[in-house]
Design a protein around this motif. Structure first.
Motif, short mmCIF file in Angstrom:
data_model
loop_
_atom_site.label_atom_id
_atom_site.label_comp_id
_atom_site.label_asym_id
_atom_site.label_seq_id
_atom_site.Cartn_x
_atom_site.Cartn_y
_atom_site.Cartn_z
N SER A 9 -2.62 75.01 24.34
CA SER A 9 -2.04 75.61 25.53
C SER A 9 -3.12 76.14 26.46
O SER A 9 -3.08 75.92 27.67
CB SER A 9 -1.09 76.75 25.12
N LYS A 68 1.96 67.37 22.11
CA LYS A 68 2.62 68.65 21.85
C LYS A 68 3.35 69.21 23.08
O LYS A 68 3.80 70.34 23.07
CB LYS A 68 1.58 69.69 21.39
N GLN A 69 3.43 68.43 24.14
CA GLN A 69 3.98 68.92 25.41
C GLN A 69 5.36 69.55 25.25
O GLN A 69 5.61 70.65 25.75
CB GLN A 69 4.04 67.78 26.43
N LYS A 70 6.26 68.89 24.56
CA LYS A 70 7.61 69.43 24.41
C LYS A 70 7.62 70.66 23.52
O LYS A 70 8.34 71.62 23.79
CB LYS A 70 8.55 68.35 23.89
N VAL A 71 6.83 70.67 22.47
CA VAL A 71 6.77 71.80 21.56
C VAL A 71 6.18 73.03 22.27
O VAL A 71 6.63 74.15 22.07
CB VAL A 71 5.93 71.46 20.31
N LEU A 72 5.18 72.79 23.12
CA LEU A 72 4.52 73.88 23.82
C LEU A 72 5.26 74.30 25.09
O LEU A 72 4.88 75.27 25.73
CB LEU A 72 3.08 73.48 24.19
N HIS A 73 6.29 73.55 25.45
CA HIS A 73 7.08 73.85 26.65
C HIS A 73 6.23 73.87 27.91
O HIS A 73 6.25 74.82 28.69
CB HIS A 73 7.84 75.18 26.50
N ILE A 74 5.47 72.80 28.11
CA ILE A 74 4.63 72.67 29.29
C ILE A 74 5.35 71.74 30.28
O ILE A 74 5.35 70.53 30.10
CB ILE A 74 3.25 72.08 28.95
N PRO A 75 5.97 72.31 31.30
CA PRO A 75 6.65 71.45 32.28
C PRO A 75 5.62 70.84 33.23
O PRO A 75 4.59 71.42 33.52
CB PRO A 75 7.56 72.42 33.02
N ASN A 76 5.90 69.66 33.68
CA ASN A 76 5.08 69.02 34.70
C ASN A 76 3.60 68.90 34.32
O ASN A 76 2.73 69.11 35.15
CB ASN A 76 5.20 69.76 36.04
#
Length: 162
Positions: A9, A68-76
């Motif tokens: 992150s 890990k984008q979805k797990v880390l909740h990183i939009p855009n």
């Protein structure tokens, strides 16, 4: 969030926020190499090696964060459309010793690192200058020497230009 998640992150924020800071912040040295990531990274590692630095780690940041984008909740993620983003970690034990011996807190600027961002067949190298951290310490000359050595090494890469 575990330590790997926290690192990813933080790395995501660093890698993709640096572009905004570059335009106005002399704390970063940047140069563009007219080559895709694989070639550019090889050239960077070779240049650092010839400049008396030892590369200790290469991280494929974009690949790790995308996984890990979805797990880390990183939009855009990656709005800039970078094809690749990598980190290179390197060191020189003599420079570390000089930092430690001049101002023990300044030793925290090691290991050294730089970020590579690839887009459109070019790769941009971003090096955070260490003098930005050591300027008000007894290790300020060492920080300037580190910057000079790293930047001189990077400028030997064929086709590189700041």
């Amino acid at each position: 969030m575990n330590s790997v998640g926290a690192f990813l992150s933080t790395a995501a924020l660093l890698v993709f926020s640096v572009g905004t800071a570059l335009a106005s912040d002399a704390s970063f040295y940047t140069e563009t190499i007219p080559a895709p990531m694989a070639s550019a990274q090889k050239e960077v590692v070779q240049a650092l090696s010839h400049g008396h630095f030892k590369v200790v780690m290469n991280l494929d940041i974009l690949k790790r964060i995308e996984a890990k984008q979805k797990v880390l909740h990183i939009p855009n993620l990656n709005q800039g459309g970078y094809a690749d983003a990598r980190a290179v970690v390197f060191c020189n034990p003599f420079l570390f010793s000089a930092l430690l011996n001049n101002d023990w807190q300044a030793a925290s600027v090691c290991p050294l690192n730089l970020t590579l961002l690839s887009k459109g067949g070019n790769t941009t190298v971003i090096f955070p200058r260490r003098a930005a951290y050591t300027h008000a310490t007894k290790a300020s000359l060492v920080g300037m020497k580190i910057d000079q050595m790293v930047i001189s090494s990077l400028q030997t890469i064929p086709g590189s230009h700041p």
